[in-house]
Design a protein around this motif. Structure first.
Motif, PDB file in Angstrom:
ATOM      1  N   VAL A  65       0.780  -1.241   0.084  1.00  0.00           N
ATOM      2  CA  VAL A  65      -0.036   0.000  -0.016  1.00  0.00           C
ATOM      3  C   VAL A  65       1.020   1.281  -0.048  1.00  0.00           C
ATOM      4  CG1 VAL A  65      -1.862   1.219   1.334  1.00  0.00           C
ATOM      5  CG2 VAL A  65      -1.745  -1.285   1.193  1.00  0.00           C
ATOM      6  N   GLU A  66       0.801   1.998  -1.015  1.00  0.00           N
ATOM      7  CA  GLU A  66       1.635   3.382  -1.063  1.00  0.00           C
ATOM      8  C   GLU A  66       0.868   4.489  -0.091  1.00  0.00           C
ATOM      9  OE1 GLU A  66       4.212   6.040  -4.249  1.00  0.00           O
ATOM     10  OE2 GLU A  66       2.640   4.760  -4.835  1.00  0.00           O
ATOM     11  N   PHE A  67       2.011   5.014   0.447  1.00  0.00           N
ATOM     12  CA  PHE A  67       1.510   6.087   1.219  1.00  0.00           C
ATOM     13  C   PHE A  67       2.223   7.313   1.016  1.00  0.00           C
ATOM     14  CE2 PHE A  67       4.036   3.832   4.260  1.00  0.00           C
ATOM     15  CZ  PHE A  67       4.481   4.432   5.051  1.00  0.00           C
ATOM     16  N   THR A  68       2.985   7.718   0.273  1.00  0.00           N
ATOM     17  CA  THR A  68       3.838   8.625  -0.140  1.00  0.00           C
ATOM     18  C   THR A  68       3.173   9.799  -0.075  1.00  0.00           C
ATOM     19  OG1 THR A  68       5.202   7.228  -1.789  1.00  0.00           O
ATOM     20  CG2 THR A  68       5.671   9.667  -1.551  1.00  0.00           C
ATOM     21  N   ASP A  69       1.820  10.013  -0.538  1.00  0.00           N
ATOM     22  CA  ASP A  69       1.329  11.267  -0.432  1.00  0.00           C
ATOM     23  C   ASP A  69       0.870  11.631   0.987  1.00  0.00           C
ATOM     24  OD1 ASP A  69       1.155  11.404  -3.149  1.00  0.00           O
ATOM     25  OD2 ASP A  69      -0.889  10.810  -3.403  1.00  0.00           O
ATOM     26  N   ARG A  70       0.561  10.731   1.850  1.00  0.00           N
ATOM     27  CA  ARG A  70       0.299  11.186   3.152  1.00  0.00           C
ATOM     28  C   ARG A  70       1.575  11.548   3.982  1.00  0.00           C
ATOM     29  NH1 ARG A  70      -3.428   6.406   5.560  1.00  0.00           N
ATOM     30  NH2 ARG A  70      -3.560   7.827   7.530  1.00  0.00           N
ATOM     31  N   LEU A  71       2.645  10.984   3.464  1.00  0.00           N
ATOM     32  CA  LEU A  71       3.908  11.647   4.288  1.00  0.00           C
ATOM     33  C   LEU A  71       4.137  12.898   3.742  1.00  0.00           C
ATOM     34  CD1 LEU A  71       6.342   8.671   3.688  1.00  0.00           C
ATOM     35  CD2 LEU A  71       5.137   9.278   5.659  1.00  0.00           C
ATOM     36  N   CYS A  72       3.842  13.202   2.316  1.00  0.00           N
ATOM     37  CA  CYS A  72       4.232  14.714   1.952  1.00  0.00           C
ATOM     38  C   CYS A  72       3.134  15.536   2.575  1.00  0.00           C
ATOM     39  CB  CYS A  72       3.821  14.707   0.273  1.00  0.00           C
ATOM     40  SG  CYS A  72       5.025  13.864  -0.522  1.00  0.00           S
ATOM     41  N   GLU A  73       1.902  15.249   2.878  1.00  0.00           N
ATOM     42  CA  GLU A  73       0.948  15.988   3.493  1.00  0.00           C
ATOM     43  C   GLU A  73       1.447  16.426   4.817  1.00  0.00           C
ATOM     44  OE1 GLU A  73      -2.792  13.822   3.332  1.00  0.00           O
ATOM     45  OE2 GLU A  73      -2.871  14.200   0.850  1.00  0.00           O
ATOM     46  N   PHE A  74       1.766  15.126   5.571  1.00  0.00           N
ATOM     47  CA  PHE A  74       2.340  15.412   6.779  1.00  0.00           C
ATOM     48  C   PHE A  74       3.537  16.302   7.004  1.00  0.00           C
ATOM     49  CE2 PHE A  74       5.896  14.202   9.891  1.00  0.00           C
ATOM     50  CZ  PHE A  74       5.158  14.254  11.288  1.00  0.00           C
ATOM     51  N   VAL A  75       4.643  16.270   6.137  1.00  0.00           N
ATOM     52  CA  VAL A  75       5.630  17.388   6.216  1.00  0.00           C
ATOM     53  C   VAL A  75       5.225  18.572   5.729  1.00  0.00           C
ATOM     54  CG1 VAL A  75       7.812  17.700   5.088  1.00  0.00           C
ATOM     55  CG2 VAL A  75       7.392  15.561   5.695  1.00  0.00           C
ATOM     56  N   ALA A  76       4.033  18.769   4.720  1.00  0.00           N
ATOM     57  CA  ALA A  76       4.197  20.111   4.362  1.00  0.00           C
ATOM     58  C   ALA A  76       3.220  20.742   5.599  1.00  0.00           C
ATOM     59  CB  ALA A  76       3.055  19.951   3.356  1.00  0.00           C
ATOM     60  N   ALA A  77       2.209  20.094   6.462  1.00  0.00           N
ATOM     61  CA  ALA A  77       1.542  20.413   7.334  1.00  0.00           C
ATOM     62  C   ALA A  77       2.237  21.054   8.601  1.00  0.00           C
ATOM     63  CB  ALA A  77       0.350  19.683   7.853  1.00  0.00           C
ATOM     64  N   SER A  78       3.705  20.447   8.760  1.00  0.00           N
ATOM     65  CA  SER A  78       4.563  20.724   9.852  1.00  0.00           C
ATOM     66  C   SER A  78       5.463  21.970   9.846  1.00  0.00           C
ATOM     67  CB  SER A  78       5.543  19.667   9.837  1.00  0.00           C
ATOM     68  OG  SER A  78       6.481  19.848   8.889  1.00  0.00           O
ATOM     69  N   GLY A  79       5.481  22.609   8.354  1.00  0.00           N
ATOM     70  CA  GLY A  79       5.972  23.899   8.356  1.00  0.00           C
ATOM     71  C   GLY A  79       7.492  23.589   8.405  1.00  0.00           C
ATOM     72  N   ILE A  80       7.857  22.551   8.571  1.00  0.00           N
ATOM     73  CA  ILE A  80       9.371  22.190   8.572  1.00  0.00           C
ATOM     74  C   ILE A  80       9.898  22.316   7.097  1.00  0.00           C
ATOM     75  CG2 ILE A  80      11.314  20.699   9.525  1.00  0.00           C
ATOM     76  CD1 ILE A  80       9.420  20.190  11.657  1.00  0.00           C
ATOM     77  N   ASP A  81      11.022  22.839   6.820  1.00  0.00           N
ATOM     78  CA  ASP A  81      11.532  23.062   5.387  1.00  0.00           C
ATOM     79  C   ASP A  81      12.717  21.980   5.425  1.00  0.00           C
ATOM     80  OD1 ASP A  81      11.984  24.423   2.996  1.00  0.00           O
ATOM     81  OD2 ASP A  81      13.854  24.923   3.625  1.00  0.00           O
ATOM     82  N   THR A  82      13.681  21.770   6.322  1.00  0.00           N
ATOM     83  CA  THR A  82      14.747  20.988   6.350  1.00  0.00           C
ATOM     84  C   THR A  82      14.926  20.152   7.353  1.00  0.00           C
ATOM     85  OG1 THR A  82      15.864  22.640   4.951  1.00  0.00           O
ATOM     86  CG2 THR A  82      17.133  21.013   5.924  1.00  0.00           C
ATOM     87  N   GLY A  83      14.972  18.955   7.168  1.00  0.00           N
ATOM     88  CA  GLY A  83      15.149  17.925   8.470  1.00  0.00           C
ATOM     89  C   GLY A  83      15.143  16.637   8.005  1.00  0.00           C
ATOM     90  N   ARG A  95      13.444  21.455   1.048  1.00  0.00           N
ATOM     91  CA  ARG A  95      12.535  22.261   0.739  1.00  0.00           C
ATOM     92  C   ARG A  95      10.824  21.888   1.022  1.00  0.00           C
ATOM     93  NH1 ARG A  95      16.262  21.491  -2.888  1.00  0.00           N
ATOM     94  NH2 ARG A  95      15.245  19.995  -4.090  1.00  0.00           N
ATOM     95  N   GLY A  96      10.778  21.483   2.109  1.00  0.00           N
ATOM     96  CA  GLY A  96       9.499  21.435   2.718  1.00  0.00           C
ATOM     97  C   GLY A  96       8.742  19.867   2.233  1.00  0.00           C
ATOM     98  N   ALA A  97       9.552  19.088   1.687  1.00  0.00           N
ATOM     99  CA  ALA A  97       8.872  17.828   1.037  1.00  0.00           C
ATOM    100  C   ALA A  97      10.083  16.559   1.353  1.00  0.00           C
ATOM    101  CB  ALA A  97       8.695  17.888  -0.448  1.00  0.00           C
ATOM    102  N   PRO A  98       9.494  15.455   1.413  1.00  0.00           N
ATOM    103  CA  PRO A  98      10.482  14.193   1.406  1.00  0.00           C
ATOM    104  C   PRO A  98      11.321  14.337   0.150  1.00  0.00           C
ATOM    105  CG  PRO A  98       8.303  13.514   2.069  1.00  0.00           C
ATOM    106  CD  PRO A  98       8.047  14.883   1.554  1.00  0.00           C
TER     107      PRO A  98
END
Length: 138
Positions: free
Chosen positions: A18-36, A106-109
């Motif tokens: 089950v791919e969940f890449t989109d959910r990871l991207c949404e989580f990272v974007a919502a966090s407001g963290i740019d680099t980590g 840049r705010g994304a995996p």
């Protein structure tokens, strides 16, 4: 440094990916963290996490076939409390792992063009799987 964490649930239909890449991207974007660094941890012993190609379906079919060859169901296991797929599922989880570390830029995996993040369900029956996410960065 800032942190963000969340637990997501993934419904499976039995053995498969089950791919969940989109959910990871949404989580990272919502966090407001740019680099980590994003850590994903599967809280189960008969499911695992993978980063693999998400474009060609043959990749997932070949992975599933290889895992079946390496850890086939059968009567040769002492641990079979939950059926014939019980111990083979644990073996597949040990081989593929429960934790992924993914750089965030840049705010994304920072995944490659053809990379996707998948939950691998190793049991025949459908399950609800929990994935703990933790992001540390700025």
């Amino acid at each position: 440094m800032r942190q963000a964490s969340e637990t997501i649930t993934i419904e499976t239909g039995g053995k498969g990916f089950v791919e969940f890449t989109d959910r990871l991207c949404e989580f990272v974007a919502a966090s407001g963290i740019d680099t980590g660094l994003l850590t994903a941890f599967c809280r189960h012993t008969s499911a695992s996490l993978l980063i693999t190609e998400n474009a060609a379906g043959a990749v997932k079919r070949d992975l599933a076939a290889w895992l079946e060859r390496v850890a086939p169901e059968g009567p040769d296991y002492e641990h079979d409390c939950e059926g014939p797929d019980d111990m083979p599922a644990h073996l597949k989880q040990v081989l593929t792992g429960t934790t992924l570390s993914i750089p965030v830029a840049r705010g994304a995996p920072a995944l490659g063009t053809w990379q996707g993040v998948f939950l691998a369900e190793h049991r025949a029956a459908p399950h609800r799987r929990e994935i703990a996410l933790h992001l540390l960065g700025e």
